[in-house]
Write a protein that holds these residues in place. Structure first.
Motif, short mmCIF file in Angstrom:
data_model
loop_
_atom_site.label_atom_id
_atom_site.label_comp_id
_atom_site.label_asym_id
_atom_site.label_seq_id
_atom_site.Cartn_x
_atom_site.Cartn_y
_atom_site.Cartn_z
N CYS A 60 26.19 60.07 -1.90
CA CYS A 60 25.49 61.33 -1.58
C CYS A 60 25.28 62.20 -2.80
CB CYS A 60 26.24 62.10 -0.51
SG CYS A 60 27.87 62.70 -1.03
N CYS B 85 29.60 58.13 2.95
CA CYS B 85 28.45 57.54 2.24
C CYS B 85 28.87 56.50 1.21
CB CYS B 85 27.71 58.66 1.52
SG CYS B 85 28.75 59.41 0.25
N GLY C 104 27.77 62.61 5.65
CA GLY C 104 28.80 63.40 6.32
C GLY C 104 28.95 64.80 5.76
N CYS C 105 28.84 64.93 4.42
CA CYS C 105 29.05 66.23 3.80
C CYS C 105 28.10 66.51 2.65
CB CYS C 105 30.49 66.34 3.30
SG CYS C 105 30.86 65.25 1.90
N GLY C 106 27.66 65.47 1.97
CA GLY C 106 26.72 65.66 0.87
C GLY C 106 27.37 66.17 -0.41
N ALA D 183 30.54 64.79 -1.71
CA ALA D 183 31.60 63.86 -2.15
C ALA D 183 32.98 64.21 -1.61
CB ALA D 183 31.62 63.77 -3.68
N CYS E 9 33.89 63.52 1.94
CA CYS E 9 34.28 62.85 3.19
C CYS E 9 34.26 61.33 3.11
CB CYS E 9 33.41 63.33 4.34
SG CYS E 9 31.75 62.60 4.37
N GLY E 10 33.52 60.76 2.20
CA GLY E 10 33.52 59.30 2.06
C GLY E 10 32.61 58.54 3.01
S1 FES Z 1 28.47 62.26 2.54
FE1 FES Z 1 30.53 62.96 2.40
S2 FES Z 1 31.18 62.03 0.57
FE2 FES Z 1 29.10 61.59 0.62
#
Ligand code: FES
Ligand code: FES
Lengths: 154, 709
Positions: free
Chosen positions: A60, A48, A39-41, A43, A45-46
């Protein structure tokens, strides 16, 4: 490149990757475990979220080399047949809209409930605040965590 | 009433305006819909029409043509077919159809229009098959059709005999589909209006491969693309010597101002991308947010705006007014931020191309890709994956077209995945807009004149000139200016109205209060006027507007709350649905805290109660979150926010209690993916004003001191 034997969902998976590769991409690209989402890479958005030795963890930003000996669980490991109490609750409450964030939401909730059988609203909030749902299903996530807690006691 | 378009005309005209759609019920006249027995995989499956097939084992397969983005269409469409078919929902299987322009019209997710467009054809699809099954049973039993009834996948005879749809399917398929088929009375619905769980729930909850980003075929490569880091820059040159040496990398190529890094895995291409040295050069103006503020002012001072609507003489009304109220409202650019970033798979094969991915508008993608390669459209096949949100972003085809182009260059199957940073800085934003409002009132507080001037950046007409309060004011002027910027924009959930509704509903509160009127009473009086003596053309039905207004006032106890609770009202009509909301604030330690949002919704018949509630809650949360926090700013063309650490999305702990009520008036269903969003910002801003005396003229609210939770 290095060969890793990863313990995921009770099975051993082999991955020949650079040790810096985040676990997220090892799961998705190498092991065909695509339930864990990007989602964001960073940490934030959660999406992953997986369990590392039972702790909800953002995959991620987690180099695979650091989890070589860990016990890893992903959404696929909750239950093949969607019978884990969290999955059942999520279905009964009909939580998903697009569904993309829900694996991460459930993994966060499952980790919480495995440690805290009677979470207060504040406990749930503290656990779930790190998981974004762009579709805005937060009310149902709350109801589903509550329902899952009841189910887990049975 | 004469100049209120009839409902039927209204539906027809909005459908046509949506892109030259041909209405009409044509599916069984085309060849594709003759019943035929398909020797399918395991069991023989008998196709009845484009929407449904029945296997002799009793499984009813319903094909859902429209792309699923989280709005629940893949569950809602089959519910409608199953209702008229009298199928046993437990035995219904739903399949997502690929893009098929011969079988389906409008395979599109956008404008909250899918149900509106397909309601009748879905019902007929079910009812026609049901009639064929009944006739087949009647023949078998040698009884009149009138003695047969259906329920849960069976045809029953008054004598007590019954046959399952599976048993009847082969015989029924030989019967000519009836041309006119009777549809159920709405009171006889047994499935429509109940709560049906999402058809993909179990797969979502087990982490199955459903989304575009999960798509995979043997031998597929992965790619990431570097696009210009600022709007107005173009590619000058690049050096990929180092990147090409990195592990897993197969190719680095450039096309259309982009550099694509291709390799074996997502992580490897993302890493190699950092090693590509790229030179950019100026192509167009490199705008900063301060430029936009200036551009807005220039537009609002323009002496030659485009007049969108003019009733009476607004200047005279202002001159003769008891009071004149003026205000300006502004909103920023917004990214869509669906949780699943853009991605698409493409495999160019010379004389055809296979595509798969998340698209709200696959037909448009097909057309553009076919044109690019000079292929017939049917040579471009598109598999529709589930979408991890879209909010309008996936109405653009850029990310599908570029994947196609890349595949043609590298001559291999490839999936392009955007990083979050690519997604947030890549443009196609909600356009930034500034509105100037001016209104006049008489001594009694009645609005005698209303002027709206929309100034927008890449929005076209930023007004909705025929929407409320047009029709309810004698003297009205709606005008707009638009500025062409290199920053790319596009539709964002509830295009234009996602901000216009906020600005208008906040301004109407200002006008009501200036005249000493209760905000709800003020709007009801305007709606009475629009009903009884409408001025010019109107596109809304004042009655339905009034109904949701009254319903929400009743549910929230408007003006009946104890001290310390501050309520703000807002009502909006969009995508053919009416939604009124009341937000409730309390002041805690000197700060306004949003406690609750009530919503009253008229979307006609509710098809799936659970999903409808989910949409309304989600839209309120979305409207609230973006009004509070959403903001993309620019410095010399470069977006300054690129991920969720700098761009804030609303979280679990920040949502108020929500209560949703549906009018459920038996009117044909309208859209629900968008209409509950536009009123939210206004209701909150009006409640904040009541609780603090502070009027918020700009979004995001958080930058004007508002907090949540
Ligand atoms: S991809 Fe968003 S927290 Fe890991
Ligand atoms: S369900 Fe869509 S992001 Fe959570």
């Amino acid at each position: 490149m290095a060969l890793f034997n990863l313990k995921i969902n009770g099975k051993t998976y082999k991955a020949d990757v650079d040790g810096n590769t985040p676990l997220l991409w090892v799961l998705r690209d190498h092991l065909d475990l695509v339930g864990t989402k990007y989602g964001c890479g960073i940490a934030m958005c959660g999406a992953c979220t997986v369990h590392i030795n039972g702790e909800a963890t953002r995959s991620c930003v987690l180099p695979v080399s650091t989890v070589a000996n860990a016990t890893i669980a992903t959404v696929e490991g909750l239950s093949e047949t969607a019978e884990h109490p969290v999955q059942q609750a999520w279905d009964e409450v009909d939580v998903p809209q697009c569904g993309y964030c829900q694996a991460g939401q459930m993994m966060t909730a499952a980790a919480l409930l495995s440690k805290n059988a009677n979470p207060s609203d504040k406990d749930i909030e503290d656990a779930m605040v790190g998981n974004i749902c762009r579709c805005g299903t937060y009310h149902r996530i709350h109801d589903a965590v509550k329902l899952a807690a009841v189910k887990m006691k049975k | 009433m004469s100049n209120i378009q009839s409902r039927r005309d209204f539906l027809k005209s909005t459908a046509t305006a949506g892109g030259g759609l041909v209405l009409g019920f044509s599916w069984f006249t085309t060849e594709a819909f003759k019943p035929k027995v398909l020797a399918n995989t395991a069991a023989d499956v008998i196709d009845f029409n484009a929407y449904l097939a029945i296997s002799p084992s009793g499984i009813v397969t319903i094909f859902s043509p429209n792309p699923e983005i989280g709005q629940g269409i893949k569950t809602a469409f089959p519910i409608v077919v199953a209702e008229e078919l009298d199928a046993d929902w437990e035995k219904v299987k739903v399949e997502q159809s690929p893009l098929d322009t011969k079988k389906f019209e409008r395979q599109l997710t956008g404008g909250s229009g899918a149900i509106r467009h397909s309601w009748e054809r879905l019902r007929k699809a079910g009812a026609t098959a049901r009639a064929m099954l009944v006739e087949a049973a009647a023949k078998k039993w040698s009884v009149p059709v009138s003695e047969c009834t259906t329920s849960k996948g069976f045809v029953m005879h008054s004598s007590g005999k019954k046959l399952s749809y599976g048993e009847l399917a082969t015989a029924a398929a030989q019967i000519t589909p009836p041309k006119d088929v009777k549809l159920k009375a709405t009171k006889d619905f047994t499935l429509i209006g109940t709560s049906v769980k999402g058809i993909d729930n179990k797969d979502i909850l087990r982490g199955k491969r459903l989304f575009g980003i999960d798509y995979k075929v043997e031998g597929m490569l992965q790619a990431t693309i570097q696009r210009p880091p600022a709007f107005g820059l173009k590619l000058k040159s690049f050096d990929a010597t180092e990147a090409k040496k990195m592990p897993g990398i197969t190719d680095v190529v450039s096309f259309g101002n982009k550099v694509a890094i291709v390799g074996k895995t997502t992580w490897e291409v993302m890493q190699a991308r950092k090693a590509v040295k790229i030179q950019w050069e100026k192509d167009k103006d490199l705008e900063s947010s301060t430029d936009h503020d200036r551009i807005f002012k220039e537009m609002l001072n323009s002496t030659t705006p485009t007049v969108q609507r003019k009733d009476g003489d607004v200047e005279a009304a202002f001159k003769n007014a008891y009071k004149v109220i003026e205000a300006e409202y502004q909103c920023p650019f917004l990214p869509h931020s669906p949780m699943e970033p853009m991605n698409f798979f493409a495999h160019f094969k010379g004389d055809s191309i296979e595509m798969a991915g998340p698209s709200q508008t696959p037909q448009a993608a097909q057309g553009q890709i076919a044109k690019m390669f000079n292929l017939a459209p049917e040579k471009v096949t598109i598999e529709l994956t589930r979408m991890g949100g879209g909010f309008g972003r996936r109405l653009n085809t850029d990310y599908a077209v570029e994947a196609a182009e890349l595949s043609s260059i590298i001559k291999a199957p490839v999936k392009v995945t955007w990083s979050r940073e690519d997604d947030m800085t890549g443009g196609i934003y909600r356009p930034a807009v500034r509105y100037r409002f001016k209104a006049s009132i008489d001594k009694a507080g009645n609005m005698t004149g209303y002027m709206l001037h929309g100034a927008s950046i890449n929005a076209g007409n930023s007004t909705r000139q025929d929407n409320f309060p047009a029709g309810a004011v004698e003297n009205l002027l709606i005008q707009s200016n638009d500025y062409k910027s290199p920053i790319t924009t596009g539709p964002w959930r509830a295009p234009i109205t996602n901000f216009l509704a906020y600005a208008e509903q906040a301004f109407l509160d200002e006008v009501a209060m200036a005249g000493g009127k209760d905000p709800i009473q003020f709007r009801l009086e305007l709606l009475d006027k629009a009903q009884q003596r409408p001025v010019g053309k109107i596109t809304y039905e004042p009655n339905r507007f009034r109904e949701v207004t009254k319903l929400v006032a009743e549910k929230a106890g408007w003006n009946k709350k104890k001290k310390g609770v501050f309520q703000g009202f807002s009502v909006y009509f969009s995508h053919a649905s009416y939604v009124a909301q009341i937000a409730e604030m309390a002041v805690v330690k000197g700060k306004p805290v949003l406690k609750k949002v009530y919503a009253a919704v008229d979307c006609g018949i509710v098809i799936n109660e659970s999903s409808a509630r989910n949409q309304v809650f989600g839209a309120v949360v979305d409207g609230l979150g973006h009004a509070m926090y959403g903001n993309i700013t620019f410095k010399e063309g470069a977006p300054q926010q690129d991920n969720f650490n700098k761009y804030r999305l609303i979280r679990y702990n920040e949502v108020p209690e929500i209560e949703a009520h549906f009018v459920n008036n038996g009117v044909d269903p309208t859209g629900l993916g968008e209409p509950a969003l536009p009123p939210t910002g206004g209701a909150i801003a009006n409640a904040i004003f009541k609780s603090t005396g502070k009027r918020l003229y700009n979004q995001p609210f958080s930058e004007q001191g508002a907090t949540l939770g």
